[in-house]
Design an enzyme around this catalytic site. Structure first.
Site, PDB file in Angstrom:
ATOM      1  N   SER A 146      -4.648  -8.774  -7.390  1.00 26.06           N
ATOM      2  CA  SER A 146      -3.583  -9.627  -7.940  1.00 26.06           C
ATOM      3  C   SER A 146      -4.150 -10.401  -9.107  1.00 26.06           C
ATOM      4  O   SER A 146      -5.368 -10.627  -9.183  1.00 26.06           O
ATOM      5  CB  SER A 146      -3.101 -10.636  -6.886  1.00 26.06           C
ATOM      6  OG  SER A 146      -2.353 -11.674  -7.500  1.00 26.06           O
ATOM      7  N   TYR A 159      -5.559 -16.684  -0.260  1.00 25.84           N
ATOM      8  CA  TYR A 159      -5.030 -15.449  -0.845  1.00 25.84           C
ATOM      9  C   TYR A 159      -5.797 -15.118  -2.122  1.00 25.84           C
ATOM     10  O   TYR A 159      -6.269 -13.992  -2.298  1.00 25.84           O
ATOM     11  CB  TYR A 159      -3.550 -15.638  -1.152  1.00 25.84           C
ATOM     12  CG  TYR A 159      -2.884 -14.482  -1.850  1.00 25.84           C
ATOM     13  CD1 TYR A 159      -2.736 -14.473  -3.237  1.00 25.84           C
ATOM     14  CD2 TYR A 159      -2.387 -13.407  -1.125  1.00 25.84           C
ATOM     15  CE1 TYR A 159      -2.101 -13.414  -3.886  1.00 25.84           C
ATOM     16  CE2 TYR A 159      -1.752 -12.350  -1.773  1.00 25.84           C
ATOM     17  CZ  TYR A 159      -1.615 -12.364  -3.139  1.00 25.84           C
ATOM     18  OH  TYR A 159      -0.995 -11.307  -3.784  1.00 25.84           O
TER      19      TYR A 159
HETATM   20  N1  LIG Z   1       4.821  -8.429  -5.141  1.00 27.53           N
HETATM   21  C1  LIG Z   1       4.031  -9.033  -5.980  1.00 27.53           C
HETATM   22  O1  LIG Z   1       4.487  -9.759  -6.894  1.00 27.53           O
HETATM   23  C2  LIG Z   1       2.562  -8.917  -5.861  1.00 27.53           C
HETATM   24  C3  LIG Z   1       1.964  -8.254  -4.793  1.00 27.53           C
HETATM   25  N2  LIG Z   1       0.586  -8.128  -4.776  1.00 27.53           N
HETATM   26  C4  LIG Z   1      -0.078  -7.400  -3.700  1.00 27.53           C
HETATM   27  O2  LIG Z   1       0.531  -6.128  -3.546  1.00 27.53           O
HETATM   28  C5  LIG Z   1       0.397  -5.700  -2.191  1.00 27.53           C
HETATM   29  C6  LIG Z   1       1.763  -5.318  -1.663  1.00 27.53           C
HETATM   30  O3  LIG Z   1       2.570  -6.458  -1.782  1.00 27.53           O
HETATM   31  P1  LIG Z   1       4.173  -6.379  -1.709  1.00 27.53           P
HETATM   32  O4  LIG Z   1       4.632  -4.975  -1.832  1.00 27.53           O
HETATM   33  O5  LIG Z   1       4.689  -7.408  -2.615  1.00 27.53           O
HETATM   34  O6  LIG Z   1       4.359  -6.879  -0.217  1.00 27.53           O
HETATM   35  P2  LIG Z   1       5.509  -6.591   0.848  1.00 27.53           P
HETATM   36  O7  LIG Z   1       5.302  -7.621   1.914  1.00 27.53           O
HETATM   37  O8  LIG Z   1       6.811  -6.475   0.188  1.00 27.53           O
HETATM   38  O9  LIG Z   1       5.091  -5.170   1.436  1.00 27.53           O
HETATM   39  C7  LIG Z   1       3.859  -5.084   2.057  1.00 27.53           C
HETATM   40  C8  LIG Z   1       3.883  -3.870   2.924  1.00 27.53           C
HETATM   41  O10 LIG Z   1       2.667  -3.916   3.649  1.00 27.53           O
HETATM   42  C9  LIG Z   1       2.958  -3.951   5.021  1.00 27.53           C
HETATM   43  N3  LIG Z   1       1.983  -4.809   5.672  1.00 27.53           N
HETATM   44  C10 LIG Z   1       1.821  -6.141   5.489  1.00 27.53           C
HETATM   45  N4  LIG Z   1       0.837  -6.579   6.287  1.00 27.53           N
HETATM   46  C11 LIG Z   1       0.401  -5.494   6.978  1.00 27.53           C
HETATM   47  C12 LIG Z   1      -0.586  -5.296   7.955  1.00 27.53           C
HETATM   48  N5  LIG Z   1      -1.321  -6.335   8.418  1.00 27.53           N
HETATM   49  N6  LIG Z   1      -0.787  -4.052   8.445  1.00 27.53           N
HETATM   50  C13 LIG Z   1      -0.052  -3.011   7.990  1.00 27.53           C
HETATM   51  N7  LIG Z   1       0.916  -3.125   7.064  1.00 27.53           N
HETATM   52  C14 LIG Z   1       1.123  -4.370   6.576  1.00 27.53           C
HETATM   53  C15 LIG Z   1       4.363  -4.497   5.163  1.00 27.53           C
HETATM   54  O11 LIG Z   1       4.944  -4.054   6.361  1.00 27.53           O
HETATM   55  C16 LIG Z   1       5.020  -3.884   3.945  1.00 27.53           C
HETATM   56  O12 LIG Z   1       5.386  -2.549   4.235  1.00 27.53           O
HETATM   57  C17 LIG Z   1      -0.224  -6.872  -1.444  1.00 27.53           C
HETATM   58  O13 LIG Z   1      -1.607  -6.649  -1.304  1.00 27.53           O
HETATM   59  C18 LIG Z   1       0.013  -8.059  -2.369  1.00 27.53           C
HETATM   60  O14 LIG Z   1      -0.968  -9.061  -2.220  1.00 27.53           O
HETATM   61  C19 LIG Z   1      -0.211  -8.650  -5.756  1.00 27.53           C
HETATM   62  C20 LIG Z   1       0.353  -9.332  -6.788  1.00 27.53           C
HETATM   63  C21 LIG Z   1       1.760  -9.527  -6.918  1.00 27.53           C
HETATM   64  C1  LIG Z   2       1.109 -12.766  -8.202  1.00 29.57           C
HETATM   65  C2  LIG Z   2       0.698 -13.265  -6.833  1.00 29.57           C
HETATM   66  O1  LIG Z   2      -0.054 -12.339  -6.143  1.00 29.57           O
HETATM   67  C3  LIG Z   2       1.902 -13.687  -6.096  1.00 29.57           C
HETATM   68  O2  LIG Z   2       1.583 -14.920  -5.470  1.00 29.57           O
HETATM   69  C4  LIG Z   2       2.153 -14.995  -4.245  1.00 29.57           C
HETATM   70  O3  LIG Z   2       2.136 -15.948  -3.468  1.00 29.57           O
HETATM   71  C5  LIG Z   2       2.751 -13.778  -3.852  1.00 29.57           C
HETATM   72  O4  LIG Z   2       2.094 -13.533  -2.632  1.00 29.57           O
HETATM   73  C6  LIG Z   2       2.419 -12.807  -4.978  1.00 29.57           C
HETATM   74  O5  LIG Z   2       1.492 -11.914  -4.444  1.00 29.57           O
END
Ligand SMILES: NC(=O)C1=CN([C@@H]2O[C@H](COP(=O)(O)OP(=O)(O)OC[C@H]3O[C@@H](n4cnc5c(N)ncnc54)[C@H](O)[C@@H]3O)[C@@H](O)[C@H]2O)C=CC1
Ligand SMILES: C[C@H](O)[C@@H]1OC(=O)[C@H](O)[C@@H]1O
Length: 256
Positions: A146, A159
């Protein structure tokens, strides 16, 4: 010929958190690019639904239902699910979570949950995947970090620590595993509309503030992030390792 292949045909990719948000976008892009996919997430119905969607592209999908904190369960399920001749070519550590406490409020439990989900699982699952990749002298590991791992955000110190750790893990594993032709890279997203960010992005003032700090003046679209993940999984990135691609609308270069 100077146009490298962005195809993922004949590659087997594993993606954690593959059923929603960024992980789902990467999963579908990989299937569209020709990869078979190991679909890893916690909810059985969601996992099987996404496996069916992968198969609609004519690709094989392998369901793994587990929490990444229980990475040993993921490993044993993969070992018992994959046909003997299948080995993993691409591993994406995507699953991650956040508890947005200010530093004075962080509890032991929050610390453990964020550290184990975002960092410990990514290391041990990379270690597992890399053992297969070492045997065949090739592989791609992609860590979803991130911008919070590169600059300070107000969305949680723990985080941010885990996301910085993923960037450093990417560099060190790239150094150790380069001789086995294993490429280890990371992606550093800024805001993308997912369940993780839904509440934050519902707040108009907060979104205005995001845009004011983003040269492209908008949050990302999931397909814009999936493209970077396809590039890093494909032969087109075969001379890249240890790098973090910030897919951030320019946010991390915005000084003042
Ligand atoms: N959405 C954003 O703006 C950003 C997201 N990220 C990173 O991208 C990655 C994905 O984030 P998003 O798609 O936004 O999250 P989200 O919460 O929408 O999706 C995450 C997925 O991972 C699964 N998951 C979460 N914890 C889990 C666990 N302990 N075991 C197995 N599956 C698990 C959830 O069920 C879901 O399918 C994360 O690592 C997050 O930190 C980084 C920067 C920005
Ligand atoms: C961009 C960051 O990762 C953003 O900050 C948060 O709190 C959300 O978890 C997104 O990942």
């Amino acid at each position: 010929m100077y146009l490298p292949s962005f195809s993922l045909h004949n590659k087997l990719a594993a993606i954690t958190g593959a059923t929603k948000g960024i992980g789902y976008a990467i999963t579908m892009a990989y299937a569209e690019a020709g990869a078979d996919v190991i679909v890893i997430s916690r909810t059985e119905d969601d996992v099987h639904k996404v496996v069916k969607e992968v198969e609609q592209y004519g690709q094989k999908g392998y369901p793994i239902v587990a929490d990444v904190k229980d990475y040993k369960s993921i490993i044993s399920q993969i070992e018992s699910t994959l046909p003997g001749d299948e080995t993993i070519d691409v591993w994406v550590n995507n699953a991650g979570m956040n508890i947005r406490s200010n530093a004075f409020e962080v509890t032991d439990e929050e610390w453990d949950q964020i550290i184990q989900t975002n960092m410990k699982s990514a290391f041990f699952l990379s270690q597992y995947a890399a053992r297969q990749m070492k045997e065949k002298q090739e592989g791609k590991i992609i860590n979803i970090s991130s911008v919070a791992g590169h600059v300070a955000l107000r969305t949680g110190v723990v985080y941010g620590m885990t996301k910085s750790a993923l960037i450093q893990m990417t560099k060190t594993l790239a150094l150790e595993w380069g001789e086995y032709n294993i490429h280890v890279n990371a992606i550093g997203p800024w805001y993308f509309p997912t369940a993780l960010t839904e509440k934050l992005l519902e707040n108009e003032e907060y979104v205005d503030e995001i845009k004011s700090r983003t040269p492209l003046r908008r949050v990302g679209e999931l397909k814009e992030l999936a493209g970077s993940a396809v590039f890093l999984a494909s032969d087109a990135s075969n001379y890249m390792t240890g790098q973090t691609l910030f897919v951030d609308g320019g946010m991390t270069i915005y000084g003042f």
